[in-house]
Each structure stands twice: as structure tokens, then as C-alpha cells.
Design an enzyme around this catalytic site. Structure first.
Site, PDB file in Angstrom:
ATOM      1  N   LEU A   1       0.810  -1.087   0.092  1.00  0.00           N
ATOM      2  CA  LEU A   1       0.041   0.065   0.023  1.00  0.00           C
ATOM      3  C   LEU A   1       0.716   1.216  -0.077  1.00  0.00           C
ATOM      4  O   LEU A   1       1.861   1.311   0.605  1.00  0.00           O
ATOM      5  CB  LEU A   1      -0.995  -0.056   1.236  1.00  0.00           C
ATOM      6  CG  LEU A   1      -1.740   1.223   1.452  1.00  0.00           C
ATOM      7  CD1 LEU A   1      -2.791   1.568   0.493  1.00  0.00           C
ATOM      8  CD2 LEU A   1      -2.408   1.078   2.927  1.00  0.00           C
TER       9      LEU A   1
ATOM     10  N   GLY B   1     -11.573  -2.678   5.553  1.00  0.00           N
ATOM     11  CA  GLY B   1     -11.637  -1.480   6.295  1.00  0.00           C
ATOM     12  C   GLY B   1     -10.486  -0.862   6.501  1.00  0.00           C
ATOM     13  O   GLY B   1      -9.253  -1.258   5.971  1.00  0.00           O
TER      14      GLY B   1
ATOM     15  N   TYR C   1      -6.372   7.759  -4.441  1.00  0.00           N
ATOM     16  CA  TYR C   1      -6.076   6.530  -3.835  1.00  0.00           C
ATOM     17  C   TYR C   1      -7.436   5.624  -4.161  1.00  0.00           C
ATOM     18  O   TYR C   1      -7.266   4.473  -4.431  1.00  0.00           O
ATOM     19  CB  TYR C   1      -6.225   6.696  -2.266  1.00  0.00           C
ATOM     20  CG  TYR C   1      -6.225   5.510  -1.570  1.00  0.00           C
ATOM     21  CD1 TYR C   1      -4.783   4.911  -1.182  1.00  0.00           C
ATOM     22  CD2 TYR C   1      -7.108   4.895  -0.899  1.00  0.00           C
ATOM     23  CE1 TYR C   1      -4.906   3.806  -0.365  1.00  0.00           C
ATOM     24  CE2 TYR C   1      -7.281   3.667  -0.190  1.00  0.00           C
ATOM     25  CZ  TYR C   1      -6.088   3.033   0.081  1.00  0.00           C
ATOM     26  OH  TYR C   1      -5.977   1.868   0.784  1.00  0.00           O
ATOM     27  N   SER C   2      -8.586   6.241  -4.158  1.00  0.00           N
ATOM     28  CA  SER C   2      -9.696   5.646  -4.422  1.00  0.00           C
ATOM     29  C   SER C   2      -9.920   5.151  -6.006  1.00  0.00           C
ATOM     30  O   SER C   2     -10.290   4.316  -6.469  1.00  0.00           O
ATOM     31  CB  SER C   2     -10.914   6.599  -4.295  1.00  0.00           C
ATOM     32  OG  SER C   2     -11.995   6.172  -4.509  1.00  0.00           O
TER      33      SER C   2
END
EC number: 1.1.1.-
Length: 287
Positions: free
Chosen positions: A116, A211, A178-179
Site C-alpha cells: 500500500l 476497512g 487513492y480511490s
């Protein structure tokens, strides 16, 4: 609408509590390449695989943290565990990582993509430079690793495991790049799953919607912006392992995220009031 909502809730309850036929013995001796393995969910995934007797190649950006995880995996019972420090922001790195794993393990049964790259939330993160960096780390490197590992996974009839985020299904404020990367992951691997199916290639793809990652970079990226809490690492990791070992097409943790994704299909344009309930802002953001 009420009937559809009740039916959806019933289906989710049934799916969540239904026996998934997970057999821990199926992972004994499995050859696993795990990215983002130094902290958070990735670290917990490494420990679960080690306890289950899998052979591991771990990779992440920080070598010192990787060395600690490797040592712990050995103590937990991993028959073989290797590591390679790698920065997925460099386009040439994925090839080196996959070749290292193939050399050490002789092939792959699982490719677990978990790394990430997080940028600070807010309008400044929408710059072209920030977006380009995020797309390389959070999307393009996933594509590179997949294409390089796919021949070995095809031979072993293995599994691709993609650890993604709710932001790849439901967009939210102050997370545009990011999305975008997470939506790209969902579309790419959804399309790839269909391609493999029509070609009778027996490689499973499990998309995992988690999440907020329980790690410093993810938490820092949304500090002061969202009220969302991090998903507990060990439980989220176990959900990923159970789902991928049973070749499920999707994993949602917490399970209510499945409901949120369904609701988004029914109500694609949420009111601004509902959006603001998840945010710690009181004034409009600067352009």
C-alpha cells in the site's frame, strides 16, 4: 425497496455464518509470495501462513521490519521463509521480486498482493505527481506482479489474492487518487477473472474489501479527516486467508461492508449530509 433491503440483509447473514469449508491443512506446504508483509494486515497474514506451515517469500519496503517478521515466522513454524526488500514505486522492481520468489520456492501457489502506498488526505493529494506515484504503487505494480506470476499460478492452479479497500467500491471525500487506484484494481481483476474463466485457466481470484488498514501510513493519511476506525489486523488477515483458501471470489471485512457495497448500487448518489457524518470537517475544502 424495503423488500430488497431485507432480502439483501438475509442473504448477507446467511453467507456470513455459513460454513466456508476452510481446511487449514490445505495451506501446509503452500508456496506463498506476500507483499506488504512488514506491518499491519500483511504482517498478520505472514504469521497466519507460518502457523499453517506455508513456504513464504515476504516483501516490503523496509528491510529492518521485514527481518523481524521473518524471524517471527520461523519461530511460528514456517518451513521456509525468505525476504526481499523492495520499493514498488520503481517499475523495474516487480520483476525482480517475482523472479526471486520463483528461484527460492520453485513456483507459486498463492500471490497475495497487499502492499500500500498512502498519500496525505486532502486537496493537495490530487496533484498529478501524487496521483502518478499512487497509481504505480497501488495499481500498476499489482498488474506487473500478476502478469509475471500468472504462468506459475496457472501451472499450480493457484490463487491470486488482492487486498483492496472499501474505497475501491464506494468513493469518499478527500481520497481521489487513492480511490481511483482501488477502483482500477477492482475493474482489472474483475475483468481478468472473466478472461481466465472463458479460457479454462484454473487460477482463482479473491478480491478482499477491508476497512482502514491497521498501519501507520494508512492512519496518517486520513488523520483529522475521517472518523473511520482501522480493521483489527489478526481478524482481517484470517478472513483473507479463509476466503482465498476456499477460492471465494470476494471477502468483506467487516462483513457490513458487503451491505454498503450493495446499498451503493441502489443509492449511487448519497446525500452530502450522510457523507459529512464520516468526516471531521466543518468548512468547505479549498480548491
Amino acid at each position: 425497496m424495503k423488500v430488497l433491503l431485507l432480502a439483501g440483509l438475509g442473504a448477507l447473514f446467511f453467507a456470513y455464518y455459513w460454513d466456508d469449508n476452510f481446511d487449514p491443512a490445505s495451506l501446509q506446504g503452500a508456496r506463498v509470495l506476500l507483499t506488504g508483509a512488514s506491518v499491519g494486515v500483511g504482517e498478520k497474514l505472514a504469521y497466519h501462513y507460518a502457523r499453517l506451515g506455508s513456504h513464504l517469500v515476504l516483501t516490503a519496503h523496509t528491510e529492518a521490519l521485514l527481518q523481524k517478521v521473518v524471524g517471527n515466522c520461523g519461530k511460528l513454524g514456517a518451513p521456509k521463509v525468505f525476504y526481499i526488500a523492495a520499493d514498488m514505486a520503481s517499475p523495474e522492481v516487480p520483476e525482480r521480486v517475482v523472479q526471486f520468489a520463483l528461484d527460492k520456492l520453485g513456483g507459486l501457489d498463492y500471490l497475495v498482493l497487499n502492499h500500500l502506498g498512502a498519500a496525505p488526505a486532502g486537496t493537495r493529494a490530487r496533484s498529478a505527481q501524487a496521483t502518478r506515484w499512487l497509481m504505480q504503487v497501488n495499481f500498476l505494480s499489482y498488474v506487473q506482479l500478476t502478469s509475471l506470476a500468472l504462468p506459475s499460478l496457472t501451472d499450480s492452479k493457484g490463487s491470486l489474492v488482492v487486498v483492496s479497500s472499501l474505497l475501491g467500491r464506494v468513493p469518499t471525500s478527500f481520497s481521489s487518487p487513492y480511490s481511483a487506484a482501488k477502483f482500477a484494481l477492482n475493474s482489472f481483476f474483475g475483468s481478468l477473472r472473466r478472461e481466465l474463466d472463458v479460457q479454462d485457466v484454473h487460477v482463482a481470484i479473491t478480491m478482499c474489501v477491508l476497512g482502514l488498514r491497521h498501519r501507520a501510513s494508512a492512519a496518517e493519511g486520513v488523520r483529522g479527516v475521517t472518523r473511520a476506525k482501522a480493521a483489527p489486523g489478526p481478524k482481517a488477515a484470517l478472513a483473507v486467508i479463509r476466503g482465498s483458501a476456499t477460492r471465494a471470489s470476494g471477502v468483506f471485512y467487516p462483513w457490513r461492508f458487503h451491505l454498503l457495497c450493495l446499498l451503493r448500487g441502489w443509492m449511487p448518489q448519497p446525500r452530502a449530509w450522510f457523507i459529512r457524518q464520516e468526516l471531521n470537517i466543518t468548512t468547505p475544502a479549498a480548491a
